[in-house]
Design a protein around this motif. Structure first.
Motif, short mmCIF file in Angstrom:
data_model
loop_
_atom_site.label_atom_id
_atom_site.label_comp_id
_atom_site.label_asym_id
_atom_site.label_seq_id
_atom_site.Cartn_x
_atom_site.Cartn_y
_atom_site.Cartn_z
N SER A 98 0.98 -1.28 -0.05
CA SER A 98 -0.06 0.04 0.02
C SER A 98 0.83 1.21 0.06
N GLY A 99 0.72 2.29 -1.14
CA GLY A 99 1.49 3.36 -0.93
C GLY A 99 0.96 4.28 0.08
N TYR A 112 -5.95 1.40 4.15
CA TYR A 112 -6.10 0.03 3.01
C TYR A 112 -6.78 -0.96 3.66
N SER A 113 -7.13 -1.84 2.87
CA SER A 113 -7.68 -2.99 3.33
C SER A 113 -6.69 -4.12 3.42
N ILE A 126 -17.85 -11.36 -9.58
CA ILE A 126 -16.89 -11.40 -8.87
C ILE A 126 -16.59 -9.85 -8.31
N ALA A 127 -16.53 -9.32 -7.06
CA ALA A 127 -16.05 -8.01 -6.78
C ALA A 127 -15.74 -8.18 -5.43
N GLY A 128 -14.74 -7.07 -5.24
CA GLY A 128 -14.39 -6.91 -3.59
C GLY A 128 -14.40 -5.41 -3.33
N GLU A 129 -14.54 -4.92 -2.19
CA GLU A 129 -14.55 -3.74 -1.58
C GLU A 129 -13.30 -3.35 -0.73
N ILE A 130 -12.63 -2.24 -1.46
CA ILE A 130 -11.36 -1.91 -0.52
C ILE A 130 -11.38 -0.51 -0.30
N ASN A 131 -10.57 -0.11 0.75
CA ASN A 131 -10.37 1.13 1.11
C ASN A 131 -9.26 1.68 0.36
N TYR A 140 -2.88 -6.45 -4.63
CA TYR A 140 -3.20 -7.78 -3.85
C TYR A 140 -2.82 -8.99 -4.54
N VAL A 141 -2.56 -10.19 -3.48
CA VAL A 141 -2.34 -11.31 -4.21
C VAL A 141 -3.33 -12.34 -3.99
#
Length: 155
Positions: A98-99, A112-113, A126-131, A140-141
């Motif tokens: 994360s920067g 960050y998440s 297929i989706a994801g929620e991030i900060n 992400y890996v």
């Protein structure tokens, strides 16, 4: 260097203690990820990439290297506490970089998440929620142990 003075390497000295060591560490971490020196990021050296998400209004871009790595970049000055975007495979995604990490600069805010669990969201299977912090990026890996073989956006 001025045009009127030639460059003299004998007089040139770069003091690494005068640099912002946090930024140097951020570049060092990104280089480690790119060269896969720690093991989990073979996808960063892959020639395959897929644009997952482009939002010109929000100035957010997400892409996948192979199916195992997702890179999300925020080119805008807005902090998104809950930003949804598609992911290539359903499962568990772990933060690699994360920067906005305070270890790079004390003024950063650790927005960050650490982990993303994917779900169906709106039109995305297929989706994801991030900060997502402003002017920042996250990598992400994919956790291989969470993979459902039938779930991929590339089918």
């Amino acid at each position: 260097m001025l045009e009127s003075r030639p460059f003299d390497p004998a007089k040139w000295h770069f003091d690494w203690n005068q640099t912002n060591s946090g930024y140097v560490q951020a570049f060092r971490d990104l280089i480690h990820l790119r060269t896969d020196s720690d093991g989990p990021t073979g996808g960063l050296s892959s020639n395959q990439y897929y644009t997952l998400h482009e939002n010109h209004d929000a100035k957010v871009l997400a892409y996948s290297r192979s199916d195992q790595i997702v890179v999300v970049l925020n080119f805008g000055n807005v902090h998104y506490k809950s930003y949804w975007l598609p992911f290539p495979i359903h499962g568990h995604w772990q933060l690699l970089f994360s920067g906005d990490n305070k270890k790079y600069d004390p003024q950063f805010k650790n927005r960050y998440s650490d982990v993303v669990e994917t779900n169906a969201y709106k039109a995305w299977k297929i989706a994801g929620e991030i900060n997502l912090a402003p002017y920042s990026g996250v990598i992400y890996v994919f956790d291989q142990n969470s993979w459902a073989k039938d779930d991929s956006i590339y089918k």
